[in-house]
Scaffold this active site. Structure first.
Site, PDB file in Angstrom:
ATOM      1  N   CYS A 333       0.837  -1.201   0.000  1.00  0.00           N
ATOM      2  CA  CYS A 333       0.000   0.000   0.000  1.00  0.00           C
ATOM      3  C   CYS A 333       0.876   1.256   0.000  1.00  0.00           C
ATOM      4  O   CYS A 333       1.563   1.544  -0.974  1.00  0.00           O
ATOM      5  CB  CYS A 333      -0.965  -0.028   1.180  1.00  0.00           C
ATOM      6  SG  CYS A 333      -2.386   1.067   0.983  1.00  0.00           S
ATOM      7  N   HIS A 430      -3.797  -5.542   0.983  1.00  0.00           N
ATOM      8  CA  HIS A 430      -3.540  -5.889   2.375  1.00  0.00           C
ATOM      9  C   HIS A 430      -3.981  -7.341   2.595  1.00  0.00           C
ATOM     10  O   HIS A 430      -5.000  -7.779   2.064  1.00  0.00           O
ATOM     11  CB  HIS A 430      -4.338  -4.984   3.315  1.00  0.00           C
ATOM     12  CG  HIS A 430      -3.838  -3.582   3.383  1.00  0.00           C
ATOM     13  ND1 HIS A 430      -2.659  -3.230   3.999  1.00  0.00           N
ATOM     14  CD2 HIS A 430      -4.375  -2.427   2.903  1.00  0.00           C
ATOM     15  CE1 HIS A 430      -2.488  -1.923   3.908  1.00  0.00           C
ATOM     16  NE2 HIS A 430      -3.511  -1.411   3.240  1.00  0.00           N
TER      17      HIS A 430
END
Length: 484
Positions: A333, A430
């Site tokens: 991310c 994630h």
């Protein structure tokens, strides 16, 4: 009628999250329809609820403990710190704005309506709702407009159990002090207390219990030992990162720089559970270890600010040396965004600095955009040809030549980027390491045979163990009355 109880702490990090999770699993094991609830949470560890939108990872874990789908109403107000003084405000799963600390204090009364609406939603159809407070009710300077502790408890008429952490010392003073400074209307909401994280012979604290009861009149509902099973549960707050064991001499050392605004660091928990992995969280002021085989740059709530700090720590030079030695790098991310050549923020979403040079390890650029991506996803590792599952929570769009070598497919579309030699990659996914098959393939790249661990089952078993330990030590009459 739905029964309710609220666990509040004499301070932060006293173990409320684990106790609520354990009680939720205990109630679920007894056949009750139980739900967790936290009016206000402050954490950059966020999850995507099953009904869409962001909640704290702790409430996601507690919903797993309760064996129910997670919901945005389990954590109606989530504060995600972006700086020393300000946070992004998530209300019922959606971004509602940003506020500095003093401004947020004035905003809290306006959020009480959403909190009460969510609480009613969670109570509907439930036998028991277990509420977790935030911080401490003893912070009487924040009592006006409070929605996290006694302000909520008095408004919703929810009885409170106070939790004291004996491991940090001064537990008698913290309990008695809380009793002393609370206003009478708040004090009478407290029905009793728990002592948490006790080590050794519990009978040695008998005089302590007598002292607390003498000063406060509150009964003790149990002395909870140090719950060993809790170490197998995802941690909520980054304060725990300083306490992790380092330098165990295992086959693969994985270094993780502790970014100032580190987010969703529980992404690394599955790796830490592998017997042959030495997961090292590197604090500011220390270099990245030269013997690391893999460096993982985790998520960040403020990519540009953390990238600037990354350089200030000298980690950029350490990382270049790691790559020259043949090391591998994975960016998750915000960490993925840092690996590119540039990050721009033309709208000033993250702050005053609108452009910064990236680490230059991937040929990509990221432009921040106002629209936030928040969703659970099904994914596939294009690199290792195994199934993945996780979620996305991010701002920004990343493009560039290395995106043509996407390491991941999310819901059928390419995601992320990878260097030509395959040793450096980034993704917005994630939960990458939660895939048992992916972890096994990743370890195989380093010549390591994986443990065959079922990570999800490990967490579920830990919840059962915590529930069993609580059932053995908590006051039987209080527990049976609560769960009858």
């Amino acid at each position: 009628m739905t029964k309710t109880i609220m666990l509040q702490g004499t301070g932060s990090d006293v173990g409320k999250t684990v106790l609520v999770a354990g009680l939720c699993r205990l109630a679920a094991n007894r056949g009750l329809k139980v739900r967790p609830f936290k009016p206000q949470n402050m954490s950059n560890n966020a999850a995507v609820a099953d009904d869409g939108g962001e909640i704290g990872r702790a409430q996601w874990l507690q919903s797993m403990a309760a064996r129910v789908p997670s919901s945005i109403h389990m954590n109606p107000v989530l504060l995600k710190p972006q700086s020393e003084t300000g946070s992004q405000i998530i209300v019922q799963g959606r971004v509602a704005g940003q506020a500095r600390g003093r401004d947020y204090q004035a905003l809290k009364p306006k959020l009480l309506g959403a909190v009460m609406q969510s609480f009613e939603t969670i109570c509907s159809g439930a036998d028991l709702v277990i509420v977790e407070g935030a911080g401490s009710p003893a912070e009487i300077n924040l009592r006006a407009g409070d929605i996290a502790n006694m302000g909520f408890a008095t408004r919703a008429n929810v009885p409170v159990v106070l939790v004291g952490d004996i491991d940090r010392g001064g537990v008698i003073a913290s309990l008695v002090g809380t009793h002393t400074i609370l206003p009478e209307d708040d004090r009478r909401m407290i029905t009793g207390y728990l002592i948490n994280k006790f080590r050794g012979d519990v009978s040695l604290f008998d005089d302590g219990i007598a002292a607390v009861s003498r000063f406060t009149g509150w009964p003790c509902f149990g002395v909870v030992p140090w719950l060993k099973s809790a170490t197998r549960l995802p941690a909520e707050d980054s304060v725990v990162l300083d306490k992790l064991t380092r330098g165990t001499g295992r086959a693969l050392k994985v270094a993780v720089p502790m970014l100032s605004r580190i987010a969703n660091f529980d992404d690394l928990d599955p790796l830490a559970s592998e017997p042959e992995v030495d997961l090292v969280f590197v604090p500011p002021g220390e270099p990245l270890p030269v013997d690391a085989g893999l460096v993982v740059i985790p998520g960040s709530k403020s990519t540009i600010s953390d990238l600037r700090d990354f350089r200030a720590q000298g980690w950029d030079r350490d990382l270049q040396g790691h790559v020259r030695r043949g090391g591998h790098v994975i960016g998750l991310c915000g960490g993925f965004q840092m690996l590119g050549s540039r990050v721009t923020d033309p709208s000033g979403i993250e702050g005053d600095l609108t452009e910064i040079e990236g680490l230059g390890l991937l040929d990509v650029e990221t432009a921040m955009a106002p629209e936030k991506t928040v969703r659970n996803v099904q994914a596939w590792s294009l690199q290792h040809d195994v199934v993945l599952q996780g979620y996305e929570i991010h701002l920004g769009v990343t493009t560039g030549p290395d995106c043509m070598r996407a390491p991941v497919s999310i819901d059928g579309r390419p995601d992320g980027a990878m260097s030509p030699n395959g040793r450096i990659l980034g993704t917005y996914l994630h939960g990458l390491f939660s895939s048992d098959a992916y972890r096994a393939a990743l370890l195989a790249d380093f010549g390591i045979v994986g443990s065959g661990l079922n990570y999800r089952q490990t967490v579920d078993d830990a919840l059962d163990s915590v529930a069993g330990e609580l059932e053995a030590v908590l006051d039987r009459q209080w527990l049976d009355t609560l769960m009858s």
